[in-house]
Design an enzyme around this catalytic site. Structure first.
Site, PDB file in Angstrom:
ATOM      1  N   ASN A   1     -23.453  80.110 -32.090  1.00 39.29           N
ATOM      2  CA  ASN A   1     -22.297  80.999 -32.173  1.00 39.29           C
ATOM      3  C   ASN A   1     -22.037  81.816 -30.920  1.00 39.29           C
ATOM      4  O   ASN A   1     -21.261  82.771 -30.941  1.00 39.29           O
ATOM      5  CB  ASN A   1     -22.464  81.939 -33.375  1.00 39.29           C
ATOM      6  CG  ASN A   1     -22.442  81.189 -34.694  1.00 39.29           C
ATOM      7  OD1 ASN A   1     -21.857  80.113 -34.790  1.00 39.29           O
ATOM      8  ND2 ASN A   1     -23.095  81.744 -35.701  1.00 39.29           N
TER       9      ASN A   1
ATOM     10  N   ASN B   1     -24.489  80.282 -39.976  1.00 40.26           N
ATOM     11  CA  ASN B   1     -24.068  81.564 -40.546  1.00 40.26           C
ATOM     12  C   ASN B   1     -22.576  81.695 -40.830  1.00 40.26           C
ATOM     13  O   ASN B   1     -21.951  82.714 -40.516  1.00 40.26           O
ATOM     14  CB  ASN B   1     -24.559  82.712 -39.663  1.00 40.26           C
ATOM     15  CG  ASN B   1     -26.056  82.916 -39.835  1.00 40.26           C
ATOM     16  OD1 ASN B   1     -26.622  82.619 -40.884  1.00 40.26           O
ATOM     17  ND2 ASN B   1     -26.708  83.405 -38.802  1.00 40.26           N
TER      18      ASN B   1
ATOM     19  N   THR C   1     -32.139  80.920 -36.301  1.00 37.54           N
ATOM     20  CA  THR C   1     -31.544  79.853 -37.113  1.00 37.54           C
ATOM     21  C   THR C   1     -31.317  78.605 -36.275  1.00 37.54           C
ATOM     22  O   THR C   1     -31.560  77.483 -36.731  1.00 37.54           O
ATOM     23  CB  THR C   1     -30.212  80.334 -37.719  1.00 37.54           C
ATOM     24  OG1 THR C   1     -30.464  81.470 -38.557  1.00 37.54           O
ATOM     25  CG2 THR C   1     -29.574  79.238 -38.558  1.00 37.54           C
ATOM     26  N   GLY C   2     -30.868  78.781 -35.038  1.00 39.59           N
ATOM     27  CA  GLY C   2     -30.615  77.638 -34.177  1.00 39.59           C
ATOM     28  C   GLY C   2     -31.863  76.816 -33.919  1.00 39.59           C
ATOM     29  O   GLY C   2     -31.828  75.579 -33.969  1.00 39.59           O
TER      30      GLY C   2
ATOM     31  N   TRP D   1     -26.606  80.224 -25.975  1.00 38.78           N
ATOM     32  CA  TRP D   1     -26.569  80.939 -24.694  1.00 38.78           C
ATOM     33  C   TRP D   1     -26.905  82.407 -24.935  1.00 38.78           C
ATOM     34  O   TRP D   1     -26.032  83.224 -25.240  1.00 38.78           O
ATOM     35  CB  TRP D   1     -25.191  80.799 -24.043  1.00 38.78           C
ATOM     36  CG  TRP D   1     -25.146  81.377 -22.652  1.00 38.78           C
ATOM     37  CD1 TRP D   1     -24.637  82.597 -22.281  1.00 38.78           C
ATOM     38  CD2 TRP D   1     -25.643  80.786 -21.456  1.00 38.78           C
ATOM     39  NE1 TRP D   1     -24.784  82.790 -20.922  1.00 38.78           N
ATOM     40  CE2 TRP D   1     -25.397  81.686 -20.387  1.00 38.78           C
ATOM     41  CE3 TRP D   1     -26.271  79.569 -21.163  1.00 38.78           C
ATOM     42  CZ2 TRP D   1     -25.760  81.414 -19.069  1.00 38.78           C
ATOM     43  CZ3 TRP D   1     -26.625  79.296 -19.856  1.00 38.78           C
ATOM     44  CH2 TRP D   1     -26.360  80.204 -18.826  1.00 38.78           C
TER      45      TRP D   1
ATOM     46  N   HIS E   1     -36.393  88.147 -33.012  1.00 40.71           N
ATOM     47  CA  HIS E   1     -36.214  86.888 -32.291  1.00 40.71           C
ATOM     48  C   HIS E   1     -36.528  87.041 -30.803  1.00 40.71           C
ATOM     49  O   HIS E   1     -36.527  88.141 -30.265  1.00 40.71           O
ATOM     50  CB  HIS E   1     -34.779  86.383 -32.457  1.00 40.71           C
ATOM     51  CG  HIS E   1     -34.383  86.171 -33.884  1.00 40.71           C
ATOM     52  ND1 HIS E   1     -35.128  85.385 -34.757  1.00 40.71           N
ATOM     53  CD2 HIS E   1     -33.332  86.627 -34.611  1.00 40.71           C
ATOM     54  CE1 HIS E   1     -34.544  85.377 -35.940  1.00 40.71           C
ATOM     55  NE2 HIS E   1     -33.463  86.121 -35.880  1.00 40.71           N
TER      56      HIS E   1
END
Length: 378
Positions: free
Chosen positions: A165, A188, A298-299, A319, A349
Site C-alpha cells: 500500500n 488491508n 502483512t506484506g 517501499w 515491524h
C-alpha cells in the site's frame, strides 16, 4: 473445552506455538523447538544466538545456495542504499524452489492460511497469539465462516502479484500489469477502483487486520461508515478475505462486526482465519536466515505464504521510505494521508529491514520487486 498452549523463552519477546504438550528445548538462549506443519521440529538456535550481536553489526552475506541474509540490522543505514540492481531481472526458478522447500520446514501455506471448521467448535477457548494471558471464545458467527477446506488446497499459479500500500504506487501506471497476474494478493482492504490505473482492480485474496475497521472505517460509528465497509466487502466478489482473528484481544469486537455483516448481507467472500502458529512460524523462518524482524508485516507474511503456491512472485507497493528513488516525497499509503514512523523503535515491524531482504531476493531472481513505473524493469 479445548485450549491452545503457547510456550515462550524468557529471553525472547515473541512466542512460538506448538502442539500440546509443548516441549521447550534448552534454556535461556540455548535454543527452541519450532514445530513445522508436518509435525516435525527444527531448531532456531542459530537465530537466537545471533541476537547477541550489536544492532549495527555486519552479519552474514548472501550466498547462492540458500534464502536471504541481511548484512546490516540497522534500519537507518538501509535508507542510503535502497536502489535495486539496474540489470535486467531474470527469474531464478532454482532459488525459488529452494526457498519454498526451506519455508515448508516451518509452515505450509495450504494448511496455515486458515483454521478449518473441523478443528474448532463454538465456545472453544483460544489464547491470543500476542496477548497470551487473554482468551476468546469461538463465536457462532466465526464458526459459521470457518472454511471446511483450505481455500488454497491444491492451488498452483504461474505468477502472483502481491500489492502493498505504499504511496510509491501513485503515478506508477502498474495497474494493467498487476491485473495480468494469475493470482493477486492485496493488503488491508485498500481501495482500488479510484486508483485502478496505478494499482489495478483484480483481487483474489485480500487481508483485513481488525485495526483497519478503526482506521479506515471509523469503527462503524454510523450508517455511513457501515455502508462504506459493505460496499468494499461486496466489491470483493468471491475473493478470499483473510482476517487475523486470533492475534490480539483488541480486535475481537471488530472481527465480530465484520463476520456479522458478511452473514447478514450474504456477502460473496471466502473467509479465512490464519492459524495461531503462522506468524511465529514465519518469523522463525526469517530469523534462521539472519533477518532480525520483530514482527512480520502483512506484506512479508503474504510473500512467505505465496512461495508455496506461486511459481513467480512480483511485489508492488513495497517501499518503506519517506522519499522515492528520485528523492521525492512518498505517502505512507497511496490512498490516505496517514503518517507513520518507518523506523520507529516502538513499532512492532521492521519495514526497512524487510525491504532489504526482499531487495536481495529481487537481485537473486527469487522475486521481482517493482518500485517505480511499470514501463521499465526495476
Amino acid at each position: 473445552m479445548r485450549s491452545l498452549i503457547i510456550v515462550r523463552s524468557e529471553q525472547l519477546a515473541h512466542f512460538y506455538t506448538c502442539p500440546a504438550p509443548c516441549l521447550r528445548v534448552g534454556s535461556s538462549l540455548e535454543g527452541y523447538a519450532l514445530y513445522g506443519s508436518s509435525g516435525g521440529r527444527g531448531t532456531i538456535r542459530s537465530a537466537v544466538n545471533s541476537l547477541h550481536s550489536k544492532s549495527n553489526r555486519a552479519e552474514v552475506v548472501i550466498n547462492d545456495s540458500s534464502s536471504p541474509a541481511v548484512v546490516d540490522r540497522s534500519n537507518e543505514s538501509i535508507k542510503h542504499n535502497i536502489k535495486p540492481a539496474s540489470s535486467k531481472w531474470r527469474h531464478n526458478q532454482t532459488l525459488s524452489l529452494k526457498i519454498r522447500k526451506q519455508i515448508l520446514k516451518f509452515l505450509d501455506a495450504e494448511k496455515d492460511i486458515s483454521v478449518l471448521k473441523g478443528t474448532l467448535k463454538p465456545g472453544d477457548v483460544i489464547h491470543y497469539v500476542f496477548d497470551r494471558d487473554s482468551t476468546m471464545n469461538v463465536s457462532q458467527n466465526l464458526y459459521e465462516l470457518l472454511p471446511r477446506t483450505s481455500p488454497l488446497k491444491g492451488k498452483q499459479f504461474p505468477s502472483c502479484a502481491i500489492v502493498g500500500n505504499s504511496g510509491v504506487l501513485l503515478g506508477s501506471g502498474c495497474g494493467p500489469e498487476i491485473d495480468t497476474h494469475s493470482f493477486v494478493i492485496r493488503c488491508n482492504l485498500a481501495p482500488v477502483q479510484e486508483y485502478s490505473q496505478d494499482v489495478g482492480t483484480k483481487t483474489d485474496l485480500v487481508t483485513m487486520n481488525p485495526s483497519v475497521i478503526q482506521r479506515a472505517f471509523e469503527d462503524l460509528v454510523n450508517e455511513t461508515w457501515r455502508e462504506k465497509l459493505l460496499q468494499r466487502l461486496h466489491s470483493l466478489n468471491g475473493s478470499i478475505l483473510w482476517i487475523p482473528a486470533f492475534m490480539a484481544k483488541g480486535g475481537k469486537e471488530r472481527v465480530e462486526w465484520v463476520n456479522e455483516l458478511i452473514l447478514k448481507h450474504r456477502i460473496n467472500v471466502r473467509t479465512a482465519y490464519p492459524s495461531l502458529r503462522l506468524l511465529h512460524a514465519v518469523r522463525g523462518y526469517w530469523l534462521t536466515n539472519k533477518v532480525h524482524i520483530k514482527r512480520p508485516t502483512t506484506g512479508l507474511l503474504m510473500y512467505t505464504l505465496a512461495t508455496r503456491f506461486c511459481n513467480r512472485i512480483h511485489l508492488y507497493g513495497f517501499w518503506p521510505f519517506p522519499l522515492d528513488q528520485n528523492q521525492q516525497p512518498v505517502k505512507y499509503h497511496y490512498y490516505d494521508s496517514l503518517k507513520y514512523g518507518y523506523t520507529s523503535q516502538a513499532s512492532p515491524h521492521t519495514m526497512p529491514l524487510e525491504f532489504k531482504a526482499l531487495k536481495t531476493l529481487h537481485q537473486q531472481g527469487a522475486l521481482k520487486l517493482t518500485v517505480g513505473e511499470c514501463e521499465g524493469d526495476t
